[in-house]
Design a protein around this motif. Sequence first.
Motif, PDB file in Angstrom:
ATOM      1  N   ASN A   1       0.824  -1.216   0.000  1.00 51.36           N
ATOM      2  CA  ASN A   1       0.000   0.000   0.000  1.00 51.36           C
ATOM      3  C   ASN A   1       0.856   1.263   0.000  1.00 51.36           C
ATOM      4  N   ASP A   2       1.923   1.249   0.813  1.00 52.91           N
ATOM      5  CA  ASP A   2       2.832   2.400   0.866  1.00 52.91           C
ATOM      6  C   ASP A   2       3.523   2.609  -0.475  1.00 52.91           C
ATOM      7  N   PHE A   3       3.944   1.502  -1.093  1.00 53.73           N
ATOM      8  CA  PHE A   3       4.625   1.541  -2.393  1.00 53.73           C
ATOM      9  C   PHE A   3       3.717   2.217  -3.425  1.00 53.73           C
ATOM     10  N   GLU A   4       2.483   1.775  -3.482  1.00 53.25           N
ATOM     11  CA  GLU A   4       1.534   2.302  -4.457  1.00 53.25           C
ATOM     12  C   GLU A   4       1.227   3.779  -4.196  1.00 53.25           C
ATOM     13  N   LYS A   5       1.140   4.145  -2.922  1.00 52.49           N
ATOM     14  CA  LYS A   5       0.826   5.538  -2.581  1.00 52.49           C
ATOM     15  C   LYS A   5       1.970   6.474  -2.972  1.00 52.49           C
ATOM     16  N   VAL A   6       3.193   6.077  -2.669  1.00 51.93           N
ATOM     17  CA  VAL A   6       4.348   6.908  -3.011  1.00 51.93           C
ATOM     18  C   VAL A   6       4.439   7.075  -4.530  1.00 51.93           C
ATOM     19  N   ALA A   7       4.257   5.970  -5.267  1.00 52.70           N
ATOM     20  CA  ALA A   7       4.348   6.012  -6.730  1.00 52.70           C
ATOM     21  C   ALA A   7       3.295   6.935  -7.324  1.00 52.70           C
ATOM     22  N   THR A   8       2.062   6.820  -6.850  1.00 54.35           N
ATOM     23  CA  THR A   8       0.971   7.633  -7.414  1.00 54.35           C
ATOM     24  C   THR A   8       1.071   9.099  -6.988  1.00 54.35           C
ATOM     25  N   ASP A   9       1.492   9.353  -5.748  1.00 51.79           N
ATOM     26  CA  ASP A   9       1.661  10.741  -5.297  1.00 51.79           C
ATOM     27  C   ASP A   9       2.703  11.460  -6.149  1.00 51.79           C
ATOM     28  N   LEU A  10       3.822  10.789  -6.421  1.00 50.32           N
ATOM     29  CA  LEU A  10       4.878  11.375  -7.240  1.00 50.32           C
ATOM     30  C   LEU A  10       4.420  11.583  -8.677  1.00 50.32           C
ATOM     31  N   ALA A  11       3.659  10.625  -9.192  1.00 51.12           N
ATOM     32  CA  ALA A  11       3.152  10.740 -10.566  1.00 51.12           C
ATOM     33  C   ALA A  11       2.216  11.935 -10.698  1.00 51.12           C
ATOM     34  N   ILE A  12       1.316  12.094  -9.743  1.00 53.16           N
ATOM     35  CA  ILE A  12       0.378  13.229  -9.773  1.00 53.16           C
ATOM     36  C   ILE A  12       1.137  14.547  -9.639  1.00 53.16           C
ATOM     37  N   GLU A  13       2.108  14.574  -8.742  1.00 47.24           N
ATOM     38  CA  GLU A  13       2.911  15.781  -8.515  1.00 47.24           C
ATOM     39  C   GLU A  13       3.640  16.218  -9.787  1.00 47.24           C
ATOM     40  N   ASN A  14       4.068  15.235 -10.581  1.00 44.29           N
ATOM     41  CA  ASN A  14       4.835  15.530 -11.793  1.00 44.29           C
ATOM     42  C   ASN A  14       3.976  15.580 -13.057  1.00 44.29           C
ATOM     43  N   GLY A  15       2.671  15.406 -12.895  1.00 42.47           N
ATOM     44  CA  GLY A  15       1.768  15.533 -14.034  1.00 42.47           C
ATOM     45  C   GLY A  15       1.758  14.354 -14.986  1.00 42.47           C
ATOM     46  N   TYR A  16       2.082  13.167 -14.467  1.00 39.12           N
ATOM     47  CA  TYR A  16       2.062  11.972 -15.312  1.00 39.12           C
ATOM     48  C   TYR A  16       0.674  11.338 -15.285  1.00 39.12           C
ATOM     49  N   ASP A  17       0.174  10.987 -16.470  1.00 38.30           N
ATOM     50  CA  ASP A  17      -1.151  10.369 -16.568  1.00 38.30           C
ATOM     51  C   ASP A  17      -1.125   8.896 -16.155  1.00 38.30           C
ATOM     52  N   PHE A  18       0.020   8.245 -16.392  1.00 31.98           N
ATOM     53  CA  PHE A  18       0.185   6.838 -16.034  1.00 31.98           C
ATOM     54  C   PHE A  18       1.506   6.658 -15.285  1.00 31.98           C
ATOM     55  N   VAL A  19       1.509   5.794 -14.275  1.00 27.76           N
ATOM     56  CA  VAL A  19       2.748   5.392 -13.624  1.00 27.76           C
ATOM     57  C   VAL A  19       2.794   3.871 -13.675  1.00 27.76           C
ATOM     58  N   ILE A  20       3.862   3.344 -14.273  1.00 28.18           N
ATOM     59  CA  ILE A  20       3.944   1.911 -14.550  1.00 28.18           C
ATOM     60  C   ILE A  20       5.161   1.317 -13.845  1.00 28.18           C
ATOM     61  N   CYS A  21       4.918   0.385 -12.932  1.00 21.52           N
ATOM     62  CA  CYS A  21       5.973  -0.219 -12.115  1.00 21.52           C
ATOM     63  C   CYS A  21       5.963  -1.740 -12.213  1.00 21.52           C
ATOM     64  N   GLY A  22       6.944  -2.344 -11.549  1.00 18.66           N
ATOM     65  CA  GLY A  22       7.010  -3.789 -11.337  1.00 18.66           C
ATOM     66  C   GLY A  22       7.357  -4.000  -9.870  1.00 18.66           C
ATOM     67  N   HIS A  23       8.372  -4.813  -9.626  1.00 14.72           N
ATOM     68  CA  HIS A  23       9.033  -4.978  -8.331  1.00 14.72           C
ATOM     69  C   HIS A  23       8.249  -5.743  -7.268  1.00 14.72           C
ATOM     70  N   ILE A  24       6.980  -5.412  -7.033  1.00 20.01           N
ATOM     71  CA  ILE A  24       6.267  -6.018  -5.906  1.00 20.01           C
ATOM     72  C   ILE A  24       5.440  -7.252  -6.303  1.00 20.01           C
ATOM     73  N   HIS A  25       5.536  -7.648  -7.573  1.00 16.61           N
ATOM     74  CA  HIS A  25       4.875  -8.879  -8.042  1.00 16.61           C
ATOM     75  C   HIS A  25       3.367  -8.867  -7.805  1.00 16.61           C
ATOM     76  N   GLN A  26       2.765  -7.689  -7.912  1.00  6.55           N
ATOM     77  CA  GLN A  26       1.319  -7.557  -7.687  1.00  6.55           C
ATOM     78  C   GLN A  26       0.679  -6.856  -8.884  1.00  6.55           C
ATOM     79  N   PRO A  27       0.160  -7.613  -9.868  1.00  6.94           N
ATOM     80  CA  PRO A  27      -0.458  -6.964 -11.023  1.00  6.94           C
ATOM     81  C   PRO A  27      -1.663  -6.124 -10.610  1.00  6.94           C
ATOM     82  N   LYS A  28      -1.717  -4.916 -11.155  1.00  5.81           N
ATOM     83  CA  LYS A  28      -2.808  -4.037 -10.737  1.00  5.81           C
ATOM     84  C   LYS A  28      -2.980  -2.902 -11.719  1.00  5.81           C
TER      85      LYS A  28
END
Length: 284
Positions: A180-207
């Motif tokens: 949950n923390d991972f997803e929140k940090v990623a999305t907060d940074l994406a919104i702050e920087n004006g990105y429409d999509f943020v695409i990650c891996g690492h946590i092995h949780q498709p979403k």
Amino acid sequence: MKTKRKVEVVVISDVHLGTYGCHAKQLLTYLNSISPKKLILNGDIIDIWQFKKRYFPKSHLRVIKKIMDMAANGVEIIYITGNHDEMLRKFSDTTIGNISIVDKIVLELDGKKAWFFHGDIFDVSIQNAKWLAKLGGYGYDLLIRLNSFVNWCLDKIGKDKYSLSKKIKNSVKGAVKYINDFEKVATDLAIENGYDFVICGHIHQPKMQIVKNKHGKTTYLNSGDWIENFTALEYQFKRWKIYNYNNDKLRAFYADEDIKDMEIKDLIAAITIVEQKKKKKKSD
């Protein structure tokens, strides 16, 4: 010869070639079924942390060869480094033919900005205690091998397969909080920087999820892995979907999602009606 599905962008991550948990044959089947313009390898493709000379099966080598062949045939390959293949970071911003190695990348997709990175940068245990993270990696690999044996036994007695690591992730509060923390940090940074999509891996949780806060919104996507989930991300027709090998192996990526729910007889009937209308117009 089977027709390959055309896809604009495909994202795979956390393949972990060179480990016992990797399902290279399933990934190879998937790669042979698609014809992407861009293939983004979002980290942990080759598991250099746990690399063993005595274990690198032919199926794992075939995945590498397939990726090389795709590049030779004009597919743009973007290799984003992860923590398990961090040794490649010394080659970041290197391009050889159609293959480029980067730590992160921003692409414009139909007028929208997509931010791609592996995600280990958010992992404090990796940044501050790599030995502890590597120990966790070995433990995960051992758990996967144990799980393979358990599933073999379950298959023999006609029972459904079971994921030990998924059970642990979903039941341990610390693991759930970390995700949950991972997803929140990623999305907060994406919104702050004006990105429409943020695409990650690492946590092995498709979403795939639209996330909003007081500053705006973004779409969070995670490509999952090829250890347990057998998932990838596909971008086509101006939208994303999570491809799941177990569920979508024989399905196409439709422009209109409603088509998926049509039965074959309905589809044939629709085509027949169109043909009849064409003939009527010609006779008129």
